[in-house]
Design an enzyme around this catalytic site. Structure first.
Site, PDB file in Angstrom:
ATOM      1  N   VAL A  35     -17.712  -2.474 -50.494  1.00  0.00           N
ATOM      2  CA  VAL A  35     -18.549  -3.498 -50.922  1.00  0.00           C
ATOM      3  C   VAL A  35     -17.879  -4.830 -50.090  1.00  0.00           C
ATOM      4  O   VAL A  35     -17.012  -4.757 -50.075  1.00  0.00           O
ATOM      5  CB  VAL A  35     -18.481  -4.042 -52.580  1.00  0.00           C
ATOM      6  CG1 VAL A  35     -19.258  -5.399 -52.934  1.00  0.00           C
ATOM      7  CG2 VAL A  35     -19.158  -2.960 -53.195  1.00  0.00           C
ATOM      8  N   CYS A  36     -19.123  -5.351 -49.421  1.00  0.00           N
ATOM      9  CA  CYS A  36     -18.427  -6.483 -48.363  1.00  0.00           C
ATOM     10  C   CYS A  36     -17.804  -7.553 -49.228  1.00  0.00           C
ATOM     11  O   CYS A  36     -18.810  -8.232 -50.299  1.00  0.00           O
ATOM     12  CB  CYS A  36     -19.458  -6.800 -47.565  1.00  0.00           C
ATOM     13  SG  CYS A  36     -18.992  -8.426 -46.723  1.00  0.00           S
ATOM     14  N   VAL A  37     -16.566  -8.099 -49.102  1.00  0.00           N
ATOM     15  CA  VAL A  37     -15.932  -9.094 -49.841  1.00  0.00           C
ATOM     16  C   VAL A  37     -16.577 -10.497 -49.811  1.00  0.00           C
ATOM     17  O   VAL A  37     -16.889 -11.186 -50.736  1.00  0.00           O
ATOM     18  CB  VAL A  37     -14.362  -9.178 -49.323  1.00  0.00           C
ATOM     19  CG1 VAL A  37     -14.068  -9.751 -47.871  1.00  0.00           C
ATOM     20  CG2 VAL A  37     -13.590 -10.274 -50.301  1.00  0.00           C
TER      21      VAL A  37
ATOM     22  N   ALA B 275     -19.926 -10.166 -51.481  1.00  0.00           N
ATOM     23  CA  ALA B 275     -19.472 -10.081 -52.998  1.00  0.00           C
ATOM     24  C   ALA B 275     -19.044 -11.438 -53.601  1.00  0.00           C
ATOM     25  O   ALA B 275     -19.309 -11.610 -54.671  1.00  0.00           O
ATOM     26  CB  ALA B 275     -18.427  -9.129 -53.211  1.00  0.00           C
TER      27      ALA B 275
ATOM     28  N   PHE C 209     -22.226  -1.633 -48.510  1.00  0.00           N
ATOM     29  CA  PHE C 209     -23.029  -2.470 -49.226  1.00  0.00           C
ATOM     30  C   PHE C 209     -22.938  -3.959 -48.854  1.00  0.00           C
ATOM     31  O   PHE C 209     -21.810  -4.671 -48.953  1.00  0.00           O
ATOM     32  CB  PHE C 209     -22.487  -2.230 -50.754  1.00  0.00           C
ATOM     33  CG  PHE C 209     -23.026  -0.963 -51.135  1.00  0.00           C
ATOM     34  CD1 PHE C 209     -24.318  -0.568 -51.752  1.00  0.00           C
ATOM     35  CD2 PHE C 209     -21.854  -0.032 -51.096  1.00  0.00           C
ATOM     36  CE1 PHE C 209     -24.583   0.624 -52.246  1.00  0.00           C
ATOM     37  CE2 PHE C 209     -22.349   1.431 -51.744  1.00  0.00           C
ATOM     38  CZ  PHE C 209     -23.374   1.684 -52.347  1.00  0.00           C
TER      39      PHE C 209
END
Lengths: 114, 100, 130, 114, 100, 130
Positions: free
Chosen positions: C77-79, C82, C39
């Site tokens: 989820v891409c940090v 995010a 994501f």
């Protein structure tokens, strides 16, 4: 006046734009709703989302009249570009030309856009 | 290569870019708001008919149906697939290019 | 065949995350494998457990969580994306001094390296986005 | 290969696309980066965001070579449409035609799009 | 009426719709990615020059500057405003229409 | 003059919320009044306190909170749009059985009626969005 320029389902603007119209009606505002560009697809008959499991909100357009929202305008040129005619639409609307829409926009207090 | 396009051709230029850059013989799958490109009687019909001499066009059935578009009104060279057919297309082509 | 799937648009706002979900389900039904669903961009907003969509509509986040549980999918989820958008797990909350977290079950926050890795390992990579 | 088709600042795709390229370089991948359509504007010289207080990330393009990212392609047709020439760009690039780009895309393992 | 357009004219149809529907004599303010429409030497220049016979075009300076666009290359009839000037335009016109 | 401002795109992803902020600041500097800033569609994502953008970038949510505190602005997040996207205050968390909330200081969650009201009361309404 609410101006709808986006197709349904691809983005949420059609649905959330409809929610504004309903709320405006609840506040007894005299609302005009315009369908323009890809917005005319919102009124296309025969929408069926069973295979895509997105909520089908098109029946709500038929309920607009019962909420007192009766000024629905569709731009003729947008319909013609897309090969659509009034018979393709889920509710009765007033077809207006772009030139008429220009004048109608000039008469509004507030214009909201989606 | 499989190309997917998901934007309305009336609103955005993604389909035009795809048609400009996809190699002859590629497959182009129209999904989401791009399915409006697949219908006869529109101002785009002749462009798509012309392009379908070079490309194999497919369209995602569930997205047509959601938008109330009748399969009987499809441009005749366009094939309808479901999500399983979409997967099969991704498998049978060696790469997928999504024109957003 | 091994798939990597990228979701780069937020839930409800664009249909892309719906299409990604239906495509993912079909990949699994066809007997293929999903190495990872990554994501990115506004796609990270698929991973919040705080949504409450109308009861007659689909619950996009729960649907991902359930699919992940059933098929042991890796939902990343891409940090960096995010952090800009406020998707936080316990570790991120601690690191940035946040008093709450909102990540949904089955999702984990990790780096862009996870995207590069799936690009190397997958037979097919496909992006759903805006 | 990363394909960049959006202008900078109006949306975040240019910036977050650049972050992917840098991460790919860190993983020692042989990355080609293509600038196409409005993506060519990402490389425009002279970007200055002081009056809009958005982060100016354009200097990072100049750093790409030092990260080992040397295959930057710009489509000629996109540049011409926008009245741009190579002199307008912040870094040296390889100009290619749409036809050459078509062939280049066919040679890639993975294509990422923004 | 003040019309604002914030999308690139190369990517989306918003500016075209604005030009089709804005009343003669209206002001059109180009902001965000729409500022690319204001520059000479592009394939859009003649369209904008033609339209500027009917409309007053303005462009948001901070957005030009962010994108590295030189004010010296603006189409000459287009006026540059800052955020304060944007507010003044909203005040001096009786309505604002945002073409998204 | 009284302004109503609508923000309908999320932070960072689209420039719209930046433009809305700069415009709002300029409205106040010119001596005009802002009746309300209404966050709709993905605009509701401006109102989460869980974001941690890179240190060298602007902090969009904090910037709104500070502007609101300084000028006593009314920042309203649309409840229906917020429920779909996971923006939650204490009351919403309780109502929907959520174990956390993420609303930022200075923002409040309320109904679409607040949008209609500002449309009636403001001299000018302007939308910033995608």
């Amino acid at each position: 006046m609410c101006i709808n320029r986006r197709a349904p389902y691809g983005t949420i603007y059609a649905l959330e734009g409809l929610e504004v119209v309903l709320m405006g009606a609840a506040f007894e505002q005299d609302i005009s709703v315009v369908y323009l560009d890809d917005g005319v697809y919102q009124l296309k008959k025969g929408q069926d989302t069973t295979d895509s499991s997105i909520k089908n909100f098109s029946p709500t357009y038929r309920a607009l009249a019962s909420y007192g929202v009766e000024k629905l305008y569709v731009e003729t040129e947008s319909m013609e570009d897309r090969g659509l005619s009034e018979h393709d639409l889920i509710v009765p609307v007033k077809m207006i030309s772009g030139a008429e829409l220009t004048e109608l926009m000039e008469q509004q207090d507030v214009i909201l856009n989606y | 290569m499989l190309h997917t396009v998901n934007k309305s051709p009336y609103e955005k230029g993604s389909l035009d870019t795809c048609l400009r850059l996809a190699k002859q013989g590629s497959t182009i799958l129209l999904i989401e708001d791009a399915v409006y490109a697949a219908i006869t009687g529109s101002s785009l019909e002749s462009k798509i008919r012309q392009a379908s001499k070079q490309y194999e066009f497919c369209v995602l059935g569930p997205d047509l149906k959601a938008r109330g578009l009748d399969e009987a009104k499809l441009i005749d060279s366009i094939r309808v697939v479901d999500y399983g057919g979409f997967v099969d297309l991704a498998v049978s082509h060696d790469r997928v290019q999504s024109w957003l | 065949m091994k798939f990597g799937i990228i979701v780069s648009a937020g839930p409800y706002t664009h249909q892309a995350s719906d299409t990604a979900y239906q495509f993912s389900k079909a990949v699994l039904e066809r007997g293929h494998e999903i190495l990872r669903i990554f994501f990115y961009h506004d796609g990270v907003n698929n991973g919040t457990r705080l949504t409450t969509p109308p009861q007659d509509d689909r619950h996009i986040t729960n649907r991902w969580s359930e699919l992940a549980a059933k098929h042991e999918l890796d939902l990343v989820v891409c940090v960096a994306a995010a952090q800009r958008r406020g998707i936080v797990d316990v570790g991120e909350a601690k690191r940035h001094g946040k008093d709450a977290n909102n990540i949904a079950p089955g999702f984990r926050i990790s780096g862009l390296g996870q995207l590069i890795e799936v690009g190397i390992q997958a037979d097919r990579v496909i992006t759903f986005g805006d």
